[in-house]
Design a protein around this motif. Sequence first.
Motif, PDB file in Angstrom:
ATOM      1  N   HIS A 114       3.036 -13.365   5.012  1.00  0.00           N
ATOM      2  CA  HIS A 114       4.640 -12.706   4.610  1.00  0.00           C
ATOM      3  C   HIS A 114       3.949 -11.750   3.255  1.00  0.00           C
ATOM      4  CE1 HIS A 114       6.867 -12.356   8.221  1.00  0.00           C
ATOM      5  NE2 HIS A 114       6.531 -13.420   8.525  1.00  0.00           N
ATOM      6  N   ASN A 115       4.027 -12.848   2.423  1.00  0.00           N
ATOM      7  CA  ASN A 115       3.757 -12.797   0.714  1.00  0.00           C
ATOM      8  C   ASN A 115       2.386 -11.467   1.248  1.00  0.00           C
ATOM      9  OD1 ASN A 115       6.254 -13.566   0.060  1.00  0.00           O
ATOM     10  ND2 ASN A 115       5.937 -15.894  -0.751  1.00  0.00           N
ATOM     11  N   THR A 120      -0.331  -6.072  -0.156  1.00  0.00           N
ATOM     12  CA  THR A 120      -0.947  -5.759   0.150  1.00  0.00           C
ATOM     13  C   THR A 120      -0.727  -4.067   0.714  1.00  0.00           C
ATOM     14  OG1 THR A 120      -2.696  -7.151   1.036  1.00  0.00           O
ATOM     15  CG2 THR A 120      -3.465  -5.426   1.699  1.00  0.00           C
ATOM     16  N   TRP A 121       0.448  -4.730   1.392  1.00  0.00           N
ATOM     17  CA  TRP A 121       1.021  -3.001   1.881  1.00  0.00           C
ATOM     18  C   TRP A 121       1.176  -2.286   0.683  1.00  0.00           C
ATOM     19  CZ3 TRP A 121       1.855  -1.569   6.391  1.00  0.00           C
ATOM     20  CH2 TRP A 121       3.216  -0.580   7.692  1.00  0.00           C
ATOM     21  N   SER A 122       2.253  -2.801  -0.573  1.00  0.00           N
ATOM     22  CA  SER A 122       2.503  -1.777  -2.031  1.00  0.00           C
ATOM     23  C   SER A 122       1.493  -1.597  -2.378  1.00  0.00           C
ATOM     24  CB  SER A 122       3.270  -3.298  -2.990  1.00  0.00           C
ATOM     25  OG  SER A 122       4.083  -3.577  -1.661  1.00  0.00           O
TER      26      SER A 122
END
Length: 125
Positions: A114-115, A120-122
């Motif tokens: 999740h982290n 990666t999404w950010s």
Amino acid sequence: MRVVVSTASATPIYEQIRRQVRSSILSGEVQPGQTLPSLRQLAADLRVSVITVTRAYNDLVAEGLVHSEHGRGFVVLDVEPGIASAALRARVDDTLREVVIAARQARLSLTDIHNHLDETWSKDD
């Protein structure tokens, strides 16, 4: 449309090309009526054989995403939005399965994943 191939990947190069072009078509990045790069041009750009690109393009023809027009090359067909959305979702599902397998092999926890996904999404924004 940008295609990148890896010779280190276990996935055959023609399949890497097919997947990336397919995603570009389904996401709308490449519009119906547009022509794909010529076989020779893409092969030269990627430093692969024309046969490799031909196989990828022929697979896209078989899927009904493109067709070959004499004198024009491979032309993108119109894809129903619902079908495109379902196909892209299936790609995400497949990729997530691969991530889960790799994470388990690396003994990462769900929290670690999740982290990492959040980071990666950010970065991609």
